[in-house]
Design a protein around this motif. Structure first.
Motif, PDB file in Angstrom:
ATOM      1  N   SER A 514       0.855  -1.189   0.000  1.00 34.42           N
ATOM      2  CA  SER A 514       0.000   0.000   0.000  1.00 34.42           C
ATOM      3  C   SER A 514       0.886   1.232   0.000  1.00 34.42           C
ATOM      4  CB  SER A 514      -0.929   0.013   1.218  1.00 34.42           C
ATOM      5  OG  SER A 514      -0.200   0.146   2.426  1.00 34.42           O
ATOM      6  N   HIS A 515       0.503   2.195  -0.838  1.00 34.76           N
ATOM      7  CA  HIS A 515       1.228   3.464  -0.963  1.00 34.76           C
ATOM      8  C   HIS A 515       0.646   4.413   0.068  1.00 34.76           C
ATOM      9  CE1 HIS A 515       3.737   6.420  -2.687  1.00 34.76           C
ATOM     10  NE2 HIS A 515       2.879   6.958  -3.532  1.00 34.76           N
ATOM     11  N   ALA A 516       1.414   4.710   1.119  1.00 37.65           N
ATOM     12  CA  ALA A 516       0.898   5.499   2.239  1.00 37.65           C
ATOM     13  C   ALA A 516       0.318   6.823   1.749  1.00 37.65           C
ATOM     14  CB  ALA A 516       2.010   5.764   3.245  1.00 37.65           C
ATOM     15  N   GLY A 517      -0.907   7.106   2.173  1.00 37.27           N
ATOM     16  CA  GLY A 517      -1.590   8.322   1.768  1.00 37.27           C
ATOM     17  C   GLY A 517      -2.508   8.146   0.580  1.00 37.27           C
ATOM     18  N   ARG A 518      -2.484   6.957  -0.061  1.00 36.57           N
ATOM     19  CA  ARG A 518      -3.365   6.698  -1.206  1.00 36.57           C
ATOM     20  C   ARG A 518      -4.603   5.939  -0.729  1.00 36.57           C
ATOM     21  NH1 ARG A 518      -0.873   3.911  -6.416  1.00 36.57           N
ATOM     22  NH2 ARG A 518      -0.018   6.031  -6.661  1.00 36.57           N
ATOM     23  N   HIS A 519      -5.768   6.484  -1.064  1.00 36.72           N
ATOM     24  CA  HIS A 519      -7.025   5.887  -0.629  1.00 36.72           C
ATOM     25  C   HIS A 519      -7.961   5.773  -1.827  1.00 36.72           C
ATOM     26  CE1 HIS A 519      -5.751   6.531   3.552  1.00 36.72           C
ATOM     27  NE2 HIS A 519      -5.250   7.656   3.088  1.00 36.72           N
ATOM     28  N   SER A 520      -8.995   4.940  -1.679  1.00 38.39           N
ATOM     29  CA  SER A 520      -9.872   4.643  -2.806  1.00 38.39           C
ATOM     30  C   SER A 520     -11.315   4.556  -2.346  1.00 38.39           C
ATOM     31  CB  SER A 520      -9.455   3.322  -3.452  1.00 38.39           C
ATOM     32  OG  SER A 520     -10.342   2.957  -4.482  1.00 38.39           O
ATOM     33  N   GLU A 521     -12.217   5.067  -3.190  1.00 32.61           N
ATOM     34  CA  GLU A 521     -13.645   4.908  -2.926  1.00 32.61           C
ATOM     35  C   GLU A 521     -14.139   3.518  -3.334  1.00 32.61           C
ATOM     36  OE1 GLU A 521     -15.442   6.918  -1.297  1.00 32.61           O
ATOM     37  OE2 GLU A 521     -14.534   8.922  -1.451  1.00 32.61           O
ATOM     38  N   ASN A 522     -13.387   2.842  -4.226  1.00 32.62           N
ATOM     39  CA  ASN A 522     -13.765   1.498  -4.702  1.00 32.62           C
ATOM     40  C   ASN A 522     -12.525   0.606  -4.725  1.00 32.62           C
ATOM     41  OD1 ASN A 522     -16.686   1.992  -5.590  1.00 32.62           O
ATOM     42  ND2 ASN A 522     -15.571   3.616  -6.695  1.00 32.62           N
ATOM     43  N   PRO A 523     -11.985   0.271  -3.572  1.00 31.58           N
ATOM     44  CA  PRO A 523     -10.684  -0.399  -3.525  1.00 31.58           C
ATOM     45  C   PRO A 523     -10.671  -1.821  -4.066  1.00 31.58           C
ATOM     46  CG  PRO A 523     -11.677  -0.318  -1.344  1.00 31.58           C
ATOM     47  CD  PRO A 523     -12.531   0.532  -2.230  1.00 31.58           C
ATOM     48  N   SER A 559      -3.839   0.959  -2.756  1.00 36.40           N
ATOM     49  CA  SER A 559      -4.369   1.910  -1.775  1.00 36.40           C
ATOM     50  C   SER A 559      -4.348   1.323  -0.381  1.00 36.40           C
ATOM     51  CB  SER A 559      -5.806   2.296  -2.143  1.00 36.40           C
ATOM     52  OG  SER A 559      -6.680   1.175  -1.991  1.00 36.40           O
ATOM     53  N   GLU A 560      -4.317   2.196   0.603  1.00 34.56           N
ATOM     54  CA  GLU A 560      -4.471   1.758   1.988  1.00 34.56           C
ATOM     55  C   GLU A 560      -5.860   1.170   2.191  1.00 34.56           C
ATOM     56  OE1 GLU A 560      -2.775   3.838   5.284  1.00 34.56           O
ATOM     57  OE2 GLU A 560      -2.063   5.462   3.980  1.00 34.56           O
ATOM     58  N   SER A 561      -6.822   1.637   1.411  1.00 31.78           N
ATOM     59  CA  SER A 561      -8.193   1.147   1.535  1.00 31.78           C
ATOM     60  C   SER A 561      -8.266  -0.350   1.224  1.00 31.78           C
ATOM     61  CB  SER A 561      -9.112   1.915   0.581  1.00 31.78           C
ATOM     62  OG  SER A 561      -8.864   3.292   0.629  1.00 31.78           O
ATOM     63  N   TYR A 562      -7.593  -0.768   0.133  1.00 32.28           N
ATOM     64  CA  TYR A 562      -7.622  -2.183  -0.228  1.00 32.28           C
ATOM     65  C   TYR A 562      -6.893  -3.019   0.820  1.00 32.28           C
ATOM     66  CZ  TYR A 562      -6.969  -6.625  -2.524  1.00 32.28           C
ATOM     67  OH  TYR A 562      -6.969  -7.968  -2.790  1.00 32.28           O
ATOM     68  N   LEU A 563      -5.729  -2.546   1.265  1.00 31.30           N
ATOM     69  CA  LEU A 563      -4.987  -3.325   2.247  1.00 31.30           C
ATOM     70  C   LEU A 563      -5.808  -3.520   3.517  1.00 31.30           C
ATOM     71  CD1 LEU A 563      -2.409  -4.801   3.006  1.00 31.30           C
ATOM     72  CD2 LEU A 563      -1.538  -2.667   3.953  1.00 31.30           C
ATOM     73  N   CYS A 564      -6.529  -2.501   3.937  1.00 31.71           N
ATOM     74  CA  CYS A 564      -7.357  -2.655   5.140  1.00 31.71           C
ATOM     75  C   CYS A 564      -8.407  -3.738   4.944  1.00 31.71           C
ATOM     76  CB  CYS A 564      -8.009  -1.326   5.501  1.00 31.71           C
ATOM     77  SG  CYS A 564      -6.893  -0.163   6.301  1.00 31.71           S
ATOM     78  N   ASN A 565      -9.026  -3.791   3.776  1.00 34.76           N
ATOM     79  CA  ASN A 565     -10.009  -4.848   3.517  1.00 34.76           C
ATOM     80  C   ASN A 565      -9.355  -6.219   3.542  1.00 34.76           C
ATOM     81  OD1 ASN A 565     -12.106  -3.062   3.307  1.00 34.76           O
ATOM     82  ND2 ASN A 565     -12.240  -3.126   1.074  1.00 34.76           N
ATOM     83  N   LEU A 566      -8.182  -6.346   2.909  1.00 31.15           N
ATOM     84  CA  LEU A 566      -7.474  -7.632   2.882  1.00 31.15           C
ATOM     85  C   LEU A 566      -7.124  -8.088   4.297  1.00 31.15           C
ATOM     86  CD1 LEU A 566      -4.709  -8.717   0.426  1.00 31.15           C
ATOM     87  CD2 LEU A 566      -4.300  -8.925   2.869  1.00 31.15           C
TER      88      LEU A 566
END
Length: 819
Positions: A514-523, A559-566
């Motif tokens: 995950s690229h720190a600071g990168r977030h996604s609405e649809n990860p 994104s950090e968003s995807y990593l959190c889901n994983l």
């Protein structure tokens, strides 16, 4: 005034009391360094005369620990330096012991090291990760008789050290490894004075039955050679964690070579060591000979370990789910040369995340790390650096055996250690023209036998070498569900299949970048491209960002968003797997690697849950919400300043907490209370769909656990304006404190609308009197970096003078900012 009779008694006691215990000093200051080779050691010590002041090469002052590659490991434009470097200093030697020893104790130096007193080579070592000692007693005595000692060096002793991390196929670890093979004196170097009779090694074996009724401590020692003739008095004291004396003994033993019995004690119902209660006992050994005294103190812990065949891990007779991560010896601005305070900060941060297990990848690490694992209660898998590349010749294989022996003997006393690792990814060819599986199996068997010979009480393990998985006690296959192969919902099924194929199973290495600071609405968009049922093992080329089959590691948004889901999915599934011994997320912290130049931060493995400078990513708090008991709450998106979507669209707000219930307030209005359910994915049910206002929105989460309440608050902007292709850059200063300015670039379309999904490469520059804080390997500390949500920041040390910063991106006009 002291009366004559009393004075005589005091003098008599002073003359008959053994000399004080041995002394040790860290040699941290007064060093000079040059990053190149010399024509010979004479160039490090030759005098510079008044009539000829030139000195080539130019040396720079440094302090230890020090790494050749403190900055270039994360430099986006160069390969990191691999070659020789020299260190020099001058020592004041005042050994208090008659006929005593003067030693240099290296806690680790990379990778081949030679040591000189004046022009005399006094020792050498191959291997960058184990401890070793050089006896300089005779060389110092000889030099102190020379004119150079008295005149040129004014009574000091010149010490020169050559370190070399050049590429070498006949050395471990392989340069194909996914980490830098660093050079330098990157761990502490100590000057030690010891009496003529001293212990080179003290092995303390603490055992206890699963019920904890009876403990047994067995002590063995090895005297340092050359050995004087005669005998020695050995006294031992065992103290419990409160400092109370538990047992003691005293004996006279004949001084001789080899391992000697120093005593044993039975301890009824000892306080057992565990992650929740890391109780440590203290062993004090005093060796007295010829009126000189040697002391050694060791910490031990009584615990019982068992990996149940086809079952979980038991500690002290009870199941313990190993909740782990990994550590590389690497940090922003210093690379491998982490100081003790930095190491302490890192290990305590791991513990605060809820870690009870760590795999030290992929080499034996500092005694400071092992001591902290003992005292914090973190169970350890430690391994030698036989990592990738295949199998070399006899020199190569001898190094592996030597490093395994050193690792086991040097870290034998640590109760935290439960596994000796024999290798990693040894199915990865490339260093040699021959790749012979049977020869690799034969060598693996020899290492396994050696580990059990050195330490029958602990387990052996390897990771990812399927044709050797029957050899060690414990095996970890490659399972990267949702990253290198498959989707993360495959995790439980794939893991259970692998569990059934081996006698003892432990899953180390899982996660994603995950690229720190990168977030996604649809990860999770990339998951639609992945073929279901293709397995979850990492294969050759999967780490590449180009070509091959669809995979999240290549096609996802990082994104950090995807990593959190994983992470969230993996952790909720692990709670429903009673047969699971445990897992270890790869890794705790982003680290530098030479094999990933195209990553969003070049040359960085970005799978960490904290950045290379300890800055937590969002996934850190997902782990906390599952693994910790102290009440916590964290709203997702602390590093996400602007969200986007349509006006009136409902957006998911996720909260990570270990509390029983959480209430969310948006712009001061309650969105209701949610109860935590670990199986309600995502965020354990702590999620709300809310409408956000155009512009600024405030979020407050209040978590309640019994009578305890904790809360978290963030502010985010909401953008409804649509954007086109990035067309221009703007560069602004967003803050300054204590001479440190933060500058930010934003990417806008032709109408000036921020492009919130832009991932363009940007390159910062600086001219003038300031210093650009780059080459740190962080999202805000690299001059070349991919944008995160259409922005990127970096910091400038202004020195309170004038500079001009710039930022460039392909296809757009370079912009400048006066500071």
């Amino acid at each position: 005034m002291i009366k004559p009779a009393y004075f005589f008694v005091i003098l008599l006691l002073a003359l008959t009391r053994p000399a004080v215990a041995q002394q040790q000093t860290r040699l941290n200051t007064g060093w000079e360094f040059v990053r190149q080779d010399l024509g010979g050691v004479w160039e490090a010590v030759r005098p510079v005369t008044a009539g000829n002041p030139e000195s080539v090469p130019l040396w720079e002052p440094v302090s230890l620990p020090h790494c050749f590659n403190a900055r270039d490991a994360a430099d986006p434009d160069v390969n990191y330096y691999q070659g020789p470097g020299w260190y020099r200093t001058q020592l004041s030697i005042t050994n208090p012991y008659a006929n005593g020893r003067t030693l240099l104790h290296f806690e680790g130096a990379g990778q081949k090291t030679r040591v000189f007193i004046y022009t005399t080579e006094v020792g050498s070592h191959v291997g960058g990760y184990d401890e070793w000692t050089v006896d300089i007693t005779q060389a110092v005595a000889d030099f102190q008789k020379t004119d150079a000692f008295k005149t040129q060096f004014k009574g000091k002793v010149p010490l020169s050290i050559r370190c070399d991390n050049s590429r070498d196929l006949e050395m471990m670890p392989s340069d194909l490894s996914d980490f830098n093979v660093y050079g330098g004196l990157y761990r502490y170097l100590n000057l030690r004075y010891e009496p003529a009779v001293s212990l080179e090694r003290l092995a303390a074996k603490a055992e206890v039955d699963p019920a904890g009724k009876l403990g047994l401590l067995t002590l063995k020692g090895v005297f340092r050679e050359p050995l004087p003739a005669g005998s020695a008095q050995v006294s031992v004291r065992l103290l419990d964690s409160r400092g109370q004396l538990v047992a003691k003994s005293q004996a006279s033993i004949t001084i001789k070579s080899g391992e000697l019995d120093l005593g044993s004690f039975k301890v009824k119902t000892p306080r057992r060591w565990s992650p929740e209660h890391p109780d440590l006992y203290t062993v004090e050994v005093v060796v007295t000979a010829a009126d000189q005294r040697f002391e050694q103190t060791e910490k031990v812990g009584f615990r019982n370990i068992e990996f149940v065949e086809h079952g979980p891990f038991l500690l002290n007779g009870q199941r313990l789910l190993l909740r782990g991560t990994h550590r590389h010896e690497d940090h922003a601005g210093v690379a491998a040369a982490m100081t003790e305070p930095q190491i302490r900060q890192e290990m305590r941060l791991m513990k605060s995340m809820g870690v009870n297990f760590i795999r030290l990848g992929h080499y034996q690490q500092s005694r400071i790390v092992l001591n902290l694992c003992d005292s914090l209660g973190i169970v350890v898998w430690e391994e030698i650096p036989w990592c990738r590349g295949g199998l070399g010749g006899e020199v190569y294989q001898a190094q592996g055996r030597r490093m395994l022996t050193n690792m086991v003997q040097q870290h034998y006393n640590h109760p935290a250690v439960i596994i000796w690792g024999l290798g990693n990814e040894n199915d990865w060819p490339g260093d040699f023209p021959e790749f012979d599986k049977e020869k690799i199996r034969t060598y693996m068997k020899s290492l396994n036998d050696l580990a059990h010979q050195l330490d029958p009480a602990r387990y052996t393990a390897i990771r990812r070498c399927d044709f050797c998985k029957d050899i060690p006690d414990v095996y970890s296959p490659s399972i990267w569900a949702g990253w290198y192969r498959g989707i993360y919902t495959d995790y439980k099924q794939v893991t259970e299949q692998e569990f059934k194929s081996v006698k003892r199973f432990l899953h180390v290495e899982w996660g994603g970048d995950s690229h720190a600071g990168r977030h996604s609405e649809n990860p999770d968009n990339a998951l639609a491209k992945i073929t279901h049922g293709q397995g979850a093992d990492e294969r050759a080329g999967d780490a590449s960002l180009f070509g091959g089959s669809a995979r999240v590691s290549k096609d996802g948004d990082w994104s950090e968003s995807y990593l959190c889901n994983l992470v969230d999915w993996h952790l909720k599934e692990q709670e429903t797997m009673p047969w699971l011994s445990g897992t270890a997320y790869w890794p705790f912290k982003d680290f530098s690697t030479p094999v990933r130049p195209d990553n969003p931060i070049p040359y960085m493995n970005q799978k960490g849950v904290v950045e290379r400078d300890f800055t937590p990513k969002e996934a850190f708090y997902v782990f906390q919400s599952y693994w910790t008991t102290a009440p916590m709450v964290h709203i997702y998106g602390h590093s996400w300043p602007v969200r986007w979507g349509a006006a009136g669209e409902q957006k998911m707000v996720k909260v990570y907490s270990n509390a029983a219930e959480v209430e969310l307030f948006v712009n001061g209005k309650s969105q209701g209370v949610k109860k935590r359910d670990s199986q309600d994915f995502p965020a354990a049910g702590l999620r709300w769909l809310v409408q956000l206002n155009e512009g600024e929105n405030t979020f407050l989460a209040v978590a309640r656990q019994g009578k305890t309440t904790v809360q978290d608050q963030i502010t985010q902007r909401y953008q409804t304006a649509q954007w086109g292709k990035p067309a221009k850059l703007i560069l602004t200063k967003t803050g300054e404190a204590n001479g440190l300015a933060t500058i930010e670039v934003k990417l806008l379309d032709a109408q000036g609308v921020p492009c919130l999904d832009a991932v363009n490469w940007v390159r910062f520059g600086l001219v003038g009197d300031g210093v650009l804080l780059d080459d740190l390997g962080t999202s805000s500390g690299s001059r070349k970096v991919q944008a995160y949500n259409g922005r990127a920041i970096i910091r400038v040390l202004t020195n309170k003078l004038h500079s001009v910063a710039s930022v460039a991106s392909e296809g757009m006009e370079t912009v400048f900012l006066s500071l």
